[in-house]
Design an enzyme around this catalytic site. Sequence first.
Site, PDB file in Angstrom:
ATOM      1  N   ARG A 160       0.852  -1.183   0.000  1.00 15.75           N
ATOM      2  CA  ARG A 160       0.000   0.000   0.000  1.00 15.75           C
ATOM      3  C   ARG A 160       0.881   1.224   0.000  1.00 15.75           C
ATOM      4  NH1 ARG A 160      -2.113   0.134   4.839  1.00 15.75           N
ATOM      5  NH2 ARG A 160      -0.980   2.044   5.396  1.00 15.75           N
ATOM      6  N   GLU A 176       4.835   6.963   2.422  1.00 16.45           N
ATOM      7  CA  GLU A 176       5.660   5.759   2.539  1.00 16.45           C
ATOM      8  C   GLU A 176       5.050   4.672   1.655  1.00 16.45           C
ATOM      9  OE1 GLU A 176       5.578   3.327   5.991  1.00 16.45           O
ATOM     10  OE2 GLU A 176       3.448   3.614   6.335  1.00 16.45           O
ATOM     11  N   ASN A 178       4.281   0.727   1.989  1.00 17.12           N
ATOM     12  CA  ASN A 178       4.226  -0.433   2.896  1.00 17.12           C
ATOM     13  C   ASN A 178       4.332  -1.708   2.075  1.00 17.12           C
ATOM     14  OD1 ASN A 178       3.452   0.812   5.607  1.00 17.12           O
ATOM     15  ND2 ASN A 178       1.929   1.688   4.226  1.00 17.12           N
ATOM     16  N   SER A 183      -2.438  -2.995   6.070  1.00 16.23           N
ATOM     17  CA  SER A 183      -3.743  -3.358   6.622  1.00 16.23           C
ATOM     18  C   SER A 183      -4.886  -2.594   5.983  1.00 16.23           C
ATOM     19  CB  SER A 183      -3.757  -3.210   8.134  1.00 16.23           C
ATOM     20  OG  SER A 183      -3.245  -2.001   8.533  1.00 16.23           O
ATOM     21  N   LYS A 341      12.097   2.608   5.566  1.00 14.36           N
ATOM     22  CA  LYS A 341      12.184   4.048   5.280  1.00 14.36           C
ATOM     23  C   LYS A 341      13.581   4.439   4.804  1.00 14.36           C
ATOM     24  CE  LYS A 341       8.212   5.043   8.022  1.00 14.36           C
ATOM     25  NZ  LYS A 341       7.710   3.675   7.984  1.00 14.36           N
ATOM     26  N   LYS A 395      12.299  10.248  11.120  1.00 11.69           N
ATOM     27  CA  LYS A 395      11.721   8.905  11.179  1.00 11.69           C
ATOM     28  C   LYS A 395      12.762   7.835  11.490  1.00 11.69           C
ATOM     29  CE  LYS A 395       8.010   9.664   7.820  1.00 11.69           C
ATOM     30  NZ  LYS A 395       7.269   9.087   6.675  1.00 11.69           N
ATOM     31  N   GLU A 399       7.801   0.495  11.498  1.00 12.34           N
ATOM     32  CA  GLU A 399       6.489   0.437  10.838  1.00 12.34           C
ATOM     33  C   GLU A 399       5.436   0.293  11.930  1.00 12.34           C
ATOM     34  OE1 GLU A 399       6.042   0.681   7.583  1.00 12.34           O
ATOM     35  OE2 GLU A 399       8.205   0.858   7.297  1.00 12.34           O
ATOM     36  N   GLY A 400       4.197   0.587  11.570  1.00 11.64           N
ATOM     37  CA  GLY A 400       3.101   0.304  12.503  1.00 11.64           C
ATOM     38  C   GLY A 400       2.587   1.527  13.226  1.00 11.64           C
ATOM     39  N   ARG A 482      -7.625   7.255   4.922  1.00 10.29           N
ATOM     40  CA  ARG A 482      -7.624   7.428   6.368  1.00 10.29           C
ATOM     41  C   ARG A 482      -7.701   8.918   6.668  1.00 10.29           C
ATOM     42  NH1 ARG A 482      -2.373   5.001   8.456  1.00 10.29           N
ATOM     43  NH2 ARG A 482      -1.750   5.173   6.282  1.00 10.29           N
TER      44      ARG A 482
END
Length: 506
Positions: A160, A176, A178, A183, A341, A395, A399-400, A482
């Site tokens: 994604r 970014e 993924n 998800s 990243k 950063k 992740e997450g 989102r």
Amino acid sequence: MSAEAAPGVEPAEAEPGAAAGPGQQQAVLLAEMVEDAAVWCALHGLVVGDRADPRSGTVPGVGLVHAPFSLLPSRFPTSFWKQACELAPIFNELVDRVSLDGEFLQAALSRQVLNYILTTYRFSNFRTKQVDEFTARLLEIHEKMMAINKKEAIRLGLHRSDYMLDSETNSLLQIELNTISSSFPGLGSLVSELHRTLLNQYGKVLGLDSKRIPRNWAATQFAEALGKAWAEYNNDSAVVLMVVQPEERNMYDQYWLANHLKESYGVTTVRKTLAQVEAEGQVLTDGTLVIDGRTVAVVYFRAGYAPTDYPSEAEWKARLLMEQSSAVKCPSISYHLVGTKKIQQELAKPNVLERFLDSKEDIAKLRKSFAGLWSLDNEEIVKSAIEKPDLFVLKPQREGGGNNIYGHDVRDTLIKLQKEQGESLAAYILMQRIFPNASLTPLVRGGDCFEDLTISELGIYGAYLRNKDKVILNNQCGYLMRTKVSSSNEGGVAAGFAVLDSVLLT
Ligand SMILES: Nc1ncnc2c1ncn2[C@@H]1O[C@H](COP(=O)(O)OP(=O)(O)O)[C@@H](O)[C@H]1O
Ligand SMILES: N[C@H](CCC(=O)N[C@@H](CS)C(=O)NCCC(=O)O)C(=O)O
Ligand SMILES: [Mg+2]
């Protein structure tokens, strides 16, 4: 749309006989829409585990609550929508090409490992050790696979790519990419349907056309990619192994994929934690991964992307075991590393994309979506970030969600890292901060609707499946919008700041 009367609070009683004022009419309309939407969520599985129920992350069907959502889709310019969709197959191809260049991955990330070693012995700064140790452990597995010349003939990527519309430059910029545990393909698709349903019913009075919401096939297309990867493995009794966290309140997003796999391809999905794989899994001499006596055709990771997923050596052993097997990994260790990243920042350097892609046109399209990305070796940038920290995001390799550094903390952290003689600088990247326009949005959480200033982040899903030289699938598959309160730096639906949204093309 004003949200004076949140549901559960009846609008003020109108004077007997007087016509309801516009404010009351709107409040009644709002309450009706929220109720219809919440019922739709319950009836269609747009649900997450309710953190109020201690069993909601472990016992399916217990402690459900509707996923947090925006009551109406967010406006998004058609031109930027098309640009984002067009990038998906190009990023898919880029991931596959970079994943084959083991030396590039080792070189780009080993600075980090070297620093971890230097820092550990020189400054014994355990935080730096932890920050570096996770990536170093992933790199170690990758190195072991290179040493045995492990080849992944069948490669499956379910990615994604996340974007924000930068109001300063009026451009679509990638946040970014993924490549592991992307998800919300399941729930994201459902939100688009929820909004279409709401606008079919209320669109007239709101002046909004449901046909402006793009259809969202993320769940079915991700399941199709998983099903086709299973078919390429060519063993009808084999299963898909979904690697999950011990507690998972987003399990229904995952079950949607398992459900489509079963219903459309007759494929069984087995859910295991990394610890269970270590205890119950084994790799036969011919490389077959077996668990619970079942052959595994595809390993689909919905865990394993964060240090907290590896609380002991058992989890690392499980990761290595699966990597060594002939099962299709989604993602392989290489695909996982391409999505870090640090690699995002390396690929943004001049002339690097040219090493991996042939088409000048594709390279230009990718580059146009890159925000400013720098390593901390760039003293000039570090200096300007210290002077103007609000224009940057710092950063770590994580992740997450919940790991980035913003505002004054950027300055303080950079100064601290500089004092440490730059040893752990390689564990971070600096990124241009993107400033999307904020808009007033009705958000629904736990049955209550409240209006807030929000900014949105558009994620475009991509699926890539290849067997040796044959590219079987290379698609854009749906999207995730989102929307988070603009005051929250991080966002994140699981983290409780963002809600699931969809897109109304303008
Ligand atoms: N350059 C940026 N400008 C503005 N916000 C950002 C930027 N990078 C990240 N963010 C915010 O931080 C969140 C998490 O950052 P991200 O790079 O996606 O990390 P993670 O891998 O943890 O999701 C994003 O969803 C976005 O809300
Ligand atoms: N609980 C795990 C969550 C997995 C996860 O965090 N994935 C990252 C990419 S690594 C991600 O996609 N984050 C966006 C979702 C958000 O905003 O909360 C799952 O659902 O499998
Ligand atoms: Mg992210």
